[in-house]
Design an enzyme around this catalytic site. Structure first.
Site, mmCIF file in Angstrom:
data_model
loop_
_atom_site.group_PDB
_atom_site.id
_atom_site.type_symbol
_atom_site.label_atom_id
_atom_site.label_comp_id
_atom_site.label_asym_id
_atom_site.label_seq_id
_atom_site.Cartn_x
_atom_site.Cartn_y
_atom_site.Cartn_z
ATOM 1 N N GLY A 110 -25.457 18.500 -27.695
ATOM 2 C CA GLY A 110 -25.055 18.460 -29.285
ATOM 3 C C GLY A 110 -26.097 19.024 -29.900
ATOM 4 O O GLY A 110 -27.170 19.242 -29.903
ATOM 5 N N PHE A 112 -28.286 17.768 -31.850
ATOM 6 C CA PHE A 112 -29.585 17.415 -31.512
ATOM 7 C C PHE A 112 -30.557 17.828 -29.963
ATOM 8 O O PHE A 112 -31.537 18.039 -29.658
ATOM 9 C CB PHE A 112 -30.036 15.458 -30.937
ATOM 10 C CG PHE A 112 -29.299 15.377 -29.476
ATOM 11 C CD1 PHE A 112 -29.703 15.576 -28.502
ATOM 12 C CD2 PHE A 112 -27.361 15.101 -29.980
ATOM 13 C CE1 PHE A 112 -28.777 15.508 -27.220
ATOM 14 C CE2 PHE A 112 -26.921 14.769 -28.805
ATOM 15 C CZ PHE A 112 -27.849 14.823 -27.567
ATOM 16 N N VAL A 115 -28.165 16.462 -22.390
ATOM 17 C CA VAL A 115 -28.056 15.860 -22.158
ATOM 18 C C VAL A 115 -28.246 16.332 -20.612
ATOM 19 O O VAL A 115 -27.583 16.471 -20.429
ATOM 20 C CB VAL A 115 -27.891 14.796 -21.937
ATOM 21 C CG1 VAL A 115 -27.341 13.409 -21.458
ATOM 22 C CG2 VAL A 115 -27.526 13.920 -23.801
ATOM 23 N N ASP A 217 -20.809 4.875 -35.653
ATOM 24 C CA ASP A 217 -20.382 6.705 -35.197
ATOM 25 C C ASP A 217 -19.874 5.765 -33.644
ATOM 26 O O ASP A 217 -19.745 6.371 -32.552
ATOM 27 C CB ASP A 217 -21.803 7.749 -34.623
ATOM 28 C CG ASP A 217 -20.896 8.693 -34.250
ATOM 29 O OD1 ASP A 217 -19.731 9.399 -34.220
ATOM 30 O OD2 ASP A 217 -21.929 9.428 -33.992
#
Length: 263
Positions: A110, A112, A115, A217
């Protein structure tokens, strides 16, 4: 930086990393640099004067900047999160040593960062790895939010790793997001299963409301399947505390109005 954090040993460390250890005495004696913070007063022509080439100067200054940014980030996180060390059992989450992590496949990405799946001292985990420094405030906010929350229908934060890059270690949901499973196995999910997921989500959101949090969210992409019988709500990067004085959530100046909890 404090004396224990920023001393001659940090200068030696940076010079070793940049293959410039031979310039230690000239940097220390000629330029009077005994801390990394002293480089703020050193110009490129000062470094040229003691014999460093322009590529070496660029390499040295880039490494110093990276070290200082990492140190500032750790200080910011230390000031805004109250996580114990991994040797403490007094809390649900802790500071984790990067050496205790083994990373494997990438699970997603994403704005950020990414993962990845991994193991922490033999425990399967998901590791959120921060990309760059633009999302540090969001990282701190999410870590703080998750540190305060503990519920069977919420993804659990195991701890954070104060490394370069920063990492957040959370509980692993082996089946991934509800959204991806619904798309890949639509016939597997019967109506009674979806109703049960809705009940679990409601219970998790009720817990958040009791703790005065707004998730902001909630979506199928942020609902994760621990098994086909149990979901967990994740991704608290946008979560916010509710104003305790007026009992309202204030989204900010973009919308410019207060939204009642009763939404």
């Amino acid at each position: 930086m404090g004396e224990t954090e920023d001393g001659l040993h940090r200068v030696i460390e940076v010079l070793s990393e940049t293959d410039l250890s031979g310039y230690l005495s000239r940097i220390r004696d000629d330029l009077q640099v005994t801390k990394l913070s002293h480089f703020e007063y050193v110009q490129a022509n000062d470094l040229e004067r003691i014999g460093l080439s322009k590529p070496a100067i660029r390499r040295l200054l880039a490494t110093i900047k990276q070290k200082q940014r990492s140190s500032n980030t750790k200080k910011q996180l230390s000031n805004t999160t109250s996580l114990p060390s991994s040797s403490s059992s007094s809390s649900n989450s802790c500071l984790i040593s990067p050496s205790s992590l083994n990373l494997s496949v990438t699970l997603g990405s994403g704005h950020f960062g990414i993962v990845r799946q991994g193991e922490w001292d033999g425990l399967p985990v998901a590791v959120k790895i921060l990309r760059g420094c633009n999302a540090i405030s969001d990282f701190v906010r999410e870590a703080n939010a998750m540190h305060l929350l503990s519920h069977r229908y919420l993804i659990r934060l195991h701890g954070i790793v104060l490394s370069e890059p920063l990492m957040m270690v959370t509980e692993l949901a082996p089946l991934g997001s509800l959204l991806s499973r619904l798309r890949s196995e639509p016939k597997h999910f019967l109506v009674y299963m979806l109703v049960e997921y809705a009940r679990q989500i409601s219970e998790g959101m009720d817990y958040l409301e009791q703790r005065r949090f707004v998730h902001r969210d909630l979506a199928a992409r942020n609902i994760f399947l621990v098994s086909y019988e149990q979901i967990k709500i994740g991704d608290f990067g946008l979560a916010r505390m509710i104003d305790t004085d007026c009992n309202l959530y204030k989204p900010g100046t973009v919308i410019g109005q207060s939204i009642p909890i009763a939404w």
